[in-house]
Write a protein that holds these residues in place. Structure first.
Motif: not given
Length: 317
Positions: A172-199
């Motif tokens: 989860x941290x790996x994906x969240x950090x990629x989202x922060x570094x890539x300037x993802x917005x709040x909606x995108x970060x939430x979606x990526x967090x859900x993706x990461x939880x499942x993988x």
């Protein structure tokens, strides 16, 4: 799937910057780091970043911070479990002794935060620091839960919470950090967090399955070692809820018995087949859910993350 060799090469080059001394401590810290790990976590950070950005040089320090933490946890894990092998090689403490192995793990932990300090944007560096330190806390809590399970049989909910922390937290941290570094917005970060939880969930379940039906050479440890060690995996927990009394007794008689024969392991694996199928179906369901969360991103850019979700449940080691 084929991992992009250029990205993997850049990750390895960046990692070498943090462990470039040649002495006993640094050699111990490099022992696992360059022993053929898949680099899934830093790779996830880079390809998540690439949903929005292209210049991967900027994300590399953040990506390797996750990998350094991951390898620190592996060294300490092997000491706690007294494991002899990892990735088909003797574990760090078996080669260098426990005191140096503990220090080697601590060194990698410290180096991870050195890597975070190299992020050339203060706001992002602070965000990454918060994500990474929370993940470290989760991993420790998850490991403690796993150790407590040695004394009782956890519920399915407890087990899933444990793997969300112990295994899932760094993914989860790996994906969240990629989202922060890539300037993802709040909606995108939430979606990526859900993706990461499942993988994160599917990653550990596939490990549980591979322990029973994997190839010994590929997984780097004997098949059925979780049974011998008495691990309460998702498969065992499901089996104890669903088996008839006779088979339940057979399972409980061998669980945690280090001296059982390969024949007995084979018999138990046969008994566990319906529970292995249950675990496989759960992985498929979670993988589809994970991929659905990516639909808000560009079709071409999200494909690597979709393929990674599939790779996690199809991998053979």
């Amino acid at each position: 799937m084929q991992f992009d060799k250029y990205i993997l090469q850049k990750i390895d080059e960046e990692l070498k910057n943090y462990v470039n001394k040649d002495d006993k401590l640094y050699n111990a810290s490099k022992h696992l780091l360059f022993a053929g790990g898949k680099r899934i976590r830093p790779y996830l950070t880079v390809v998540t970043y690439m949903l929005k950005k292209d210049d991967i040089e900027k994300v590399l320090p953040a990506a390797v911070a996750v990998e350094l933490i991951h390898n620190y946890t592996l060294i300490h894990d092997d000491i706690m479990d007294n494991d002899d092998e990892r990735r088909g090689k003797p574990t760090v403490h078996k080669v260098y002794g426990e005191p140096i192995a503990i220090l080697a793990g601590d060194l990698l932990y410290a180096k991870a935060f050195e890597a975070v300090s190299k992020i050339n944007n203060e706001k992002k560096s602070y965000e990454v620091l918060k994500i990474l330190s929370k993940a470290c806390v989760d991993v420790c809590e998850g490991q403690a839960m796993d150790m407590e399970f040695e004394n009782y049989f956890p519920s399915m909910e407890e087990y899933l919470e444990m793997i969300r922390k112990k295994t899932g937290a760094l993914l989860e941290a790996a994906v969240e950090i990629g989202a922060v570094m890539g300037d993802c917005n709040e909606e995108e970060r939430k979606a990526l967090k859900e993706y990461a939880k499942r993988i994160g969930l599917t990653f550990q379940i596939q490990d549980d399955i591979l322990d029973l039906i994997g190839d010994k050479k590929k997984i780097g440890k004997p098949v059925g070692s979780d049974i011998r060690e008495g691990k309460k995996t998702i498969i065992v927990i499901h089996a104890l809820k669903t088996l008839d009394e006779d088979n339940k007794k057979k399972l409980l008689n061998v669980l945690g018995n280090k001296n059982i024969s390969d024949e007995e392991i084979k018999e138990i694996i046969e008994i566990l087949k319906p529970s292995i199928d249950y675990a496989k179906n759960l992985m498929k369901q979670k993988t589809e859910e994970a991929k659905n969360y990516l639909k808000i991103f560009d079709k071409d850019r999200r494909k690597v993350l979709e393929d990674l979700a599939d790779f996690i449940i199809e991998r053979i080691y």
